[in-house]
Design an enzyme around this catalytic site. Structure first.
Site, PDB file in Angstrom:
ATOM      1  N   GLU A 147       8.069  76.662  17.253  1.00  0.00           N
ATOM      2  CA  GLU A 147       8.715  75.658  18.096  1.00  0.00           C
ATOM      3  C   GLU A 147      10.201  75.909  18.216  1.00  0.00           C
ATOM      4  O   GLU A 147      10.846  76.326  17.251  1.00  0.00           O
ATOM      5  CB  GLU A 147       8.529  74.277  17.471  1.00  0.00           C
ATOM      6  N   CYS A 207      17.836  74.737  19.009  1.00  0.00           N
ATOM      7  CA  CYS A 207      17.396  74.608  17.615  1.00  0.00           C
ATOM      8  C   CYS A 207      16.236  75.586  17.431  1.00  0.00           C
ATOM      9  O   CYS A 207      15.228  75.493  18.130  1.00  0.00           O
ATOM     10  CB  CYS A 207      16.952  73.173  17.337  1.00  0.00           C
ATOM     11  N   CYS A 232       6.130  76.887   6.656  1.00  0.00           N
ATOM     12  CA  CYS A 232       7.269  76.746   5.745  1.00  0.00           C
ATOM     13  C   CYS A 232       6.747  76.482   4.335  1.00  0.00           C
ATOM     14  O   CYS A 232       5.763  75.769   4.158  1.00  0.00           O
ATOM     15  CB  CYS A 232       8.159  75.591   6.195  1.00  0.00           C
ATOM     16  N   CYS A 277       8.382  69.826   2.256  1.00  0.00           N
ATOM     17  CA  CYS A 277       9.050  68.513   2.304  1.00  0.00           C
ATOM     18  C   CYS A 277       8.030  67.402   2.596  1.00  0.00           C
ATOM     19  O   CYS A 277       7.214  67.520   3.522  1.00  0.00           O
ATOM     20  CB  CYS A 277      10.146  68.503   3.365  1.00  0.00           C
ATOM     21  N   CYS A 289       7.811  65.972   6.259  1.00  0.00           N
ATOM     22  CA  CYS A 289       7.846  66.926   7.366  1.00  0.00           C
ATOM     23  C   CYS A 289       6.459  67.220   7.931  1.00  0.00           C
ATOM     24  O   CYS A 289       5.501  67.417   7.184  1.00  0.00           O
ATOM     25  CB  CYS A 289       8.473  68.222   6.868  1.00  0.00           C
ATOM     26  N   CYS A 293      10.328  68.360  13.329  1.00  0.00           N
ATOM     27  CA  CYS A 293       9.872  69.744  13.337  1.00  0.00           C
ATOM     28  C   CYS A 293       8.374  69.843  13.021  1.00  0.00           C
ATOM     29  O   CYS A 293       7.849  69.156  12.175  1.00  0.00           O
ATOM     30  CB  CYS A 293      10.693  70.600  12.390  1.00  0.00           C
TER      31      CYS A 293
HETATM   32  S1  SF4 Z   1      11.739  69.910   6.763  1.00  0.00           S
HETATM   33 FE1  SF4 Z   1       9.812  71.041   7.105  1.00  0.00          FE
HETATM   34  S2  SF4 Z   1      10.414  72.970   8.067  1.00  0.00           S
HETATM   35 FE2  SF4 Z   1      12.271  72.057   7.189  1.00  0.00          FE
HETATM   36  S3  SF4 Z   1      12.434  72.957   5.114  1.00  0.00           S
HETATM   37 FE3  SF4 Z   1      11.255  71.061   4.886  1.00  0.00          FE
HETATM   38  S4  SF4 Z   1       9.072  71.672   5.064  1.00  0.00           S
HETATM   39 FE4  SF4 Z   1      10.339  73.360   5.866  1.00  0.00          FE
END
Ligand code: SF4
Length: 335
Positions: free
Chosen positions: A89, A102, A109, A113, A116, A328
């Site tokens: 994305e 961005c 990833c 998080c 996220c 994201c």
């Molecule tokens: S917010 Fe999502 S994309 Fe960004 S570092 Fe954390 S897990 Fe990875």
């Protein structure tokens, strides 16, 4: 050889390997980074013999747009398909005085998080420098205007794809022509890479996602950050500022009832005492199926006031693109 992602120097060397004059390398770089061509055949001022050699020995991989959504405030979010079929994305954010892209740095990833949309995917692979630059070229072509600012805040942890991210920053700066001062690289706080980045002598902005004023909560919100204790992380940020002379941006996402109390604001003040930084507060953009909520405005204001009363410069990222699932990973997950 993959052409997109190569520097002018590398392209000159490649031309020499093909028994062509080195200056052709600079012409190829112009086609790639200034004109943003998608096919080798479009490099109109190269001799036909070189075009055929390039077609035999090189590739030019550009992404393909598979979905696009536009929010009422003009934010455009793109789902791009890479040469191997993976999808990433990128987001285009128009402001009155700048046009910001961005970009993602990884497919998936590993940071995990809790808030996220991309966290459940895990890391699939790193993006190459060319795949990162491609996002800017693609968004620029879509907007019809020059991109002035780039933020490495899409999916992925940029400093865990260190070599490709740094190379892409240099390409954007030296080949595409975007000022390093208009480029921001964001990290959850990978300490050894922050220290390494300081030595690269890039005039970029480093943004560190803190999101909590104590290690326990931070470890819950960002599991990978559990490896990087706050005190050591902030020592690394101070070292980064001292080496580069650049102010570090501290990103703090406000989650209702989790990290948004005045007491937590006070703890943040203590941590940042004497540091050359500004704090960017980001009221959370809720993600479907996750329990976190955005705090009420008065709660955000109270948090902000504690920081400002301590003399800390605070900016607040205004939520944009809400109605297109701008957090994201949301577009990728919905396809
Ligand atoms: S917010 Fe999502 S994309 Fe960004 S570092 Fe954390 S897990 Fe990875």
């Amino acid at each position: 050889m993959e052409l997109l992602g190569a520097t002018t120097t590398e392209l000159r060397e490649f031309c020499e390997e093909l028994n062509c004059p080195a200056f052709r390398g600079k012409q190829i770089a112009g086609w790639l980074y200034k004109k943003g061509v998608s096919h080798i055949d479009e490099m109109a001022n190269l001799p036909k013999s070189l075009i055929s050699k390039l077609n035999e020995t090189a590739t030019l991989s550009r992404s393909r747009i598979v979905a696009e959504t536009t929010a009422s405030d003009g934010v455009r979010k793109f789902l791009l398909e890479l040469a191997d079929g993976e999808r990433i994305e990128s987001v285009l954010l128009p402001y009155s005085d700048r046009l910001t892209a961005c970009v993602s740095t990884q497919v998936g990833c590993a940071a995990g998080c809790a808030f996220c949309a991309s966290a459940g995917l895990g890391l699939i692979r790193n993006l190459s420098a060319g795949e990162i630059v491609d996002q800017i070229l693609t968004l620029q072509a879509q907007s019809g205007e020059r991109i002035t600012n780039v933020v490495y805040m899409g999916v992925g942890e940029p400093l865990l794809n260190y070599g490709n991210v740094v190379k892409s920053v240099r390409l954007l700066n030296e080949e595409v022509g975007i000022s390093a001062r208009q480029i921001t690289v964001s990290t959850i706080g990978v300490i050894p890479r922050i220290l390494k980045l300081a030595e690269e002598k890039l005039q970029i902005t480093l943004a560190v996602s803190l999101h909590a004023p104590d290690d326990e909560l931070r470890g819950n919100l960002i599991p990978l950050a559990g490896k990087y204790p706050l005190r050591e992380l902030l020592r690394a940020c101070r070292a980064y500022s001292e080496t580069t002379g650049r102010r570090v941006t501290i990103e703090y996402m406000l989650l209702a009832g989790v990290n948004d109390s005045p007491h937590q604001a006070q703890r943040l003040v203590s941590l940042l005492k004497g540091m050359l930084c500004n704090v960017n507060l980001i009221p959370y953009n809720p993600v479907p199926n996750l329990a976190y909520k955005r705090p009420e405005t008065k709660r955000v204001t109270a948090f902000r006031e504690v920081l400002e009363q301590a003399g800390i410069t605070v900016t607040q990222r205004f939520e944009r693109g809400d109605n297109i699932a701008a957090a994201c990973g949301q577009l990728r997950r919905s396809r």
